[in-house]
Design an enzyme around this catalytic site. Structure first.
Site, mmCIF file in Angstrom:
data_model
loop_
_atom_site.group_PDB
_atom_site.id
_atom_site.type_symbol
_atom_site.label_atom_id
_atom_site.label_comp_id
_atom_site.label_asym_id
_atom_site.label_seq_id
_atom_site.Cartn_x
_atom_site.Cartn_y
_atom_site.Cartn_z
ATOM 1 N N ARG A 90 0.828 -1.202 0.000
ATOM 2 C CA ARG A 90 0.000 0.000 0.000
ATOM 3 C C ARG A 90 0.865 1.257 0.000
ATOM 4 N NH1 ARG A 90 -4.652 1.833 4.436
ATOM 5 N NH2 ARG A 90 -4.965 3.913 3.576
ATOM 6 N N ASN A 144 -10.693 -3.939 -1.422
ATOM 7 C CA ASN A 144 -10.551 -2.900 -2.438
ATOM 8 C C ASN A 144 -9.619 -3.334 -3.570
ATOM 9 O OD1 ASN A 144 -12.170 -0.713 -1.547
ATOM 10 N ND2 ASN A 144 -10.707 -0.284 0.084
ATOM 11 N N CYS A 164 -19.092 -1.489 0.784
ATOM 12 C CA CYS A 164 -18.214 -0.378 1.154
ATOM 13 C C CYS A 164 -18.859 0.364 2.324
ATOM 14 C CB CYS A 164 -18.032 0.564 -0.035
ATOM 15 S SG CYS A 164 -16.968 1.997 0.286
ATOM 16 N N HIS A 194 -16.378 4.180 -4.644
ATOM 17 C CA HIS A 194 -15.463 5.306 -4.449
ATOM 18 C C HIS A 194 -15.614 6.364 -5.541
ATOM 19 C CE1 HIS A 194 -12.534 2.985 -1.585
ATOM 20 N NE2 HIS A 194 -13.789 3.010 -1.172
ATOM 21 N N TYR A 244 -14.029 10.617 -1.832
ATOM 22 C CA TYR A 244 -13.090 10.194 -2.880
ATOM 23 C C TYR A 244 -13.156 11.094 -4.101
ATOM 24 C CZ TYR A 244 -11.978 5.946 -0.336
ATOM 25 O OH TYR A 244 -11.524 5.068 0.621
#
Length: 421
Positions: A90, A144, A164, A194, A244
């Site tokens: 990440r 995700n 989500c 998102h 987002y």
């Protein structure tokens, strides 16, 4: 009822366990299996899970295992919350795109594509093993990028719904501002995972009065502060975008910010180390307050609600989920995955009708849907050119020089996770 959590060693898991304990009447779990290859971490989380259930008088038992096949055997539902490559991957997703002046983020842009490429093959392998163990089991995907992963699962014929926590977070926020029960707040939530907007906020259900104008008039400043977007923009739009959307509406500003502070991954990794130390304390029998800063707020309530509805229990009749479009947004292919309000039951999720979407939003949704199709193709078939095509199509990239440079960086940073590289 048996539920299995793949990625059960996540520091998120105590939030989920707390929800199972509190909402036992909605979802009477008898056996909860936590599956994770990280044995030491899994035992810490599993120990806390047992103590949470015991403290709240829940009769269910918690089983921990690194054996996926044993863990999913006979499961009625399997929740996926895994992170291939962990926080180290990440952190890379959030940093190397910045070298090209693009957003570094784990679910959108180049970083989001990298995560999809690592994740989709792993999730599809898990899903096949779930299907062999119990063809009727439901798969709830919280992994995700949820839209792409859920589309991969549905395209392969799995019984899957994507989940989500953005929508339930906004529902709770709006309910607090309105001074009402969250169960009375129905969102006109539309878009892709998102990439969504609340085009209405209704009291009492889908046909209830729309109080969104009242919310924006009376609480626009608070809502804008949460989204880190200017209040005048919300007033001009007349809708509430998910946070987002800031990556799109304030791209250059966000890139500058990201280049001047530690990555979110580094913050989360430090938080996780502290949480795991806490989880190892045998006197701890509730989720610690620090977990609220980890992210995933209200994930447990959303997961319990969805699982209960899919398994024939007492879940809410309408929930925001990720599922097949099937004409809901007529400008998208039927096999695209959209995030909308749906009627959810043992047969799955059926999207509620959505009014015509303003071109301001429909254009971006169509663009990102095309990117997601190309991203899934790259995840399933591999190859540098497919990665390049997906990056070139993304509205946060869109220039061939950026797409070329990002393709090279993505492959270099993820080679160990890409079978074709």
């Amino acid at each position: 009822m048996k539920l299995t959590v793949v990625g059960g060693g996540s520091t998120y898991t105590p939030e989920l366990i707390d929800g199972f304990a509190r909402l036992r009447d909605t979802l009477p779990v008898e056996e909860l299996v936590l599956v994770d290859p990280a044995a030491e971490r899994l035992e810490l989380v599993g120990g806390l899970a047992r103590r949470i259930l015991a403290r709240q008088g829940h009769p269910g038992r918690v089983v921990t295992t690194s054996d996926l096949d044993a863990g999913v055997e006979g499961a009625d539902a399997v929740l996926l919350q895994l992170r291939v490559g962990g926080q180290a991957a990440r952190e890379q997703d959030e940093t190397w795109p910045l070298e090209c002046g693009c957003i570094g983020q784990e679910t959108t842009g180049a970083g989001g594509l990298a995560k999809a490429l690592r994740t989709v093959p792993v999730v599809l392998d898990i899903a096949e093993r779930v299907r062999r163990a119990n063809p009727r089991a439901w798969i709830i995907d919280f992994t995700n990028p949820v839209g792409i992963v859920t589309r991969a699962l549905l395209q392969a014929g799995h019984r899957a719904v994507g989940l989500c926590n953005v929508a339930i977070g906004l529902q709770r926020k709006f309910a607090a501002l309105l001074g009402t029960d969250p169960r009375d707040v129905h969102l006109d939530h539309v878009g892709l995972n998102h990439l969504t907007w609340e085009t209405g906020v209704r009291l009492g259900g889908p046909e209830g009065a729309n109080v969104l104008p009242k919310l924006l008039a009376g609480h626009g400043d608070a809502i804008a502060d949460d989204l880190r977007l200017p209040r005048p923009l919300l007033d001009r739009l007349g809708v509430v975008p998910s946070y987002y959307l800031r990556y799109y509406y304030a791209h250059d500003e966000v890139v500058r910010e990201l280049g001047t502070k530690p990555s979110r991954a580094a913050e989360v990794a430090a938080m996780e180390r502290e949480l795991l130390t806490m989880y190892g304390d045998p006197s701890l029998d509730e989720k610690p307050a620090l977990l609220a800063k980890r992210g995933g707020a209200f994930y447990s309530e959303a997961a319990v609600d969805l699982a209960a509805s899919l398994l024939g229990g007492g879940g809410s009749p309408y929930q925001v989920v990720n599922t097949l479009n099937k004409g809901t947004l007529p400008f998208l292919p039927d096999d695209a995955v959209v995030e909308v309000q749906a009627a959810v039951g043992p047969a799955g999720a059926t999207p509620l009708p959505v009014p015509d979407l303003d071109p301001l939003y429909a254009g971006l949704v169509a663009n990102v849907t095309a990117y997601e199709e190309l991203a899934l193709e790259a995840a399933l078939r591999g190859g540098r050119d497919r990665v390049f095509r997906a990056l070139l199509s993304h509205p946060l990239i869109g220039q061939y020089a950026y797409a070329d440079a990002l393709t090279d960086r993505l492959i270099a940073h993820n080679r160990e996770h890409l079978a074709w590289a």
